[in-house]
Design a protein around this motif. Structure first.
Motif: not given
Ligand code: AR6
Length: 171
Positions: A1-9, A111-116, A138-143, A145-150
């Motif tokens: 799973m990739r974790l990205e930081l985004v600024t905005g709405d 069936g979501a692959a990407s979540v914000a 911490t919580t997101i990184r601990a997941e 092997a999750h089916p959500v990839t982004l």
């Protein structure tokens, strides 16, 4: 799973599911909740009312998550979760972590692959910003092997983004 930081709405995010920092009533409020209902249109509130008339008659308990349509938003679904109100003398961190875990689980079941995510509890519910970021990351990184990839953590302003960069750098 990739974790990205985004600024905005978060309402402009083109992902499968965006998460709403809601309250137990599911019937709207201020902050990110208000923005999601305003921009998503009445279909989201109608779906929330249906939930209240059905399995969630008593409201959505803190730490849990449930999905609706995203109405007019670019996302397909809104996953509503209820963060804990910050409390000085009671550690509610595990409930805050539950919000991230349960939201990811509900998104994956759809069936979501990407979540914000917004920074749950860090506004009206007064959770200290750096600690809220730390629990989110911490919580997101601990997941891993999750089916959500982004996963995108959407920070509303540059100051919060800077705090998040620092927390990520330490991790
Ligand atoms: N996009 C991304 N982040 C946002 C946006 C946005 N459009 N708007 C605000 N934020 P909050 P909570 C940030 O108050 O603390 C509501 O009334 C904000 O700067 O939205 O969990 C609900 O109905 C902060 O960093 O949620 C509940 O009653 C973060 O999102 C209550 O507030 C969360 O702030 C929930 O409070």
């Amino acid at each position: 799973m990739r974790l990205e930081l985004v600024t905005g709405d978060i309402t402009t995010e083109r992902v499968d599911a965006i998460v709403n920092a809601a309250n137990s009533s599911l019937l709207g409020g201020g902050g990110v909740d208000g923005a999601i209902h305003r921009k998503g249109g009445p279909a989201i509130l109608a779906a929330c009312r249906d939930l209240r008339a059905g399995a969630y008659g008593g409201g959505l308990p803190t730490g849990q998550a449930v999905a609706t349509t995203a109405g007019n938003l670019p996302a397909r679904w809104v996953v509503h979760t209820v963060g804990p109100v910050w409390h000085e003398s009671e550690d509610r961190s595990s409930v805050l972590q539950d919000c991230y875990r349960n939201s990811l689980r509900v998104a994956a079941e759809l069936g979501a692959a990407s979540v914000a995510f917004p920074l749950i509890s860090a506004g009206v519910y007064r959770w200290p910003r750096a600690d809220a970021v730390s629990h989110a990351v911490t919580t997101i990184r601990a997941e891993a092997a999750h089916p959500v990839t982004l996963v995108r953590l959407v920070l509303f302003d540059e100051a919060t983004r800077n705090v998040a960069e620092q927390v990520l750098g330490q991790g």
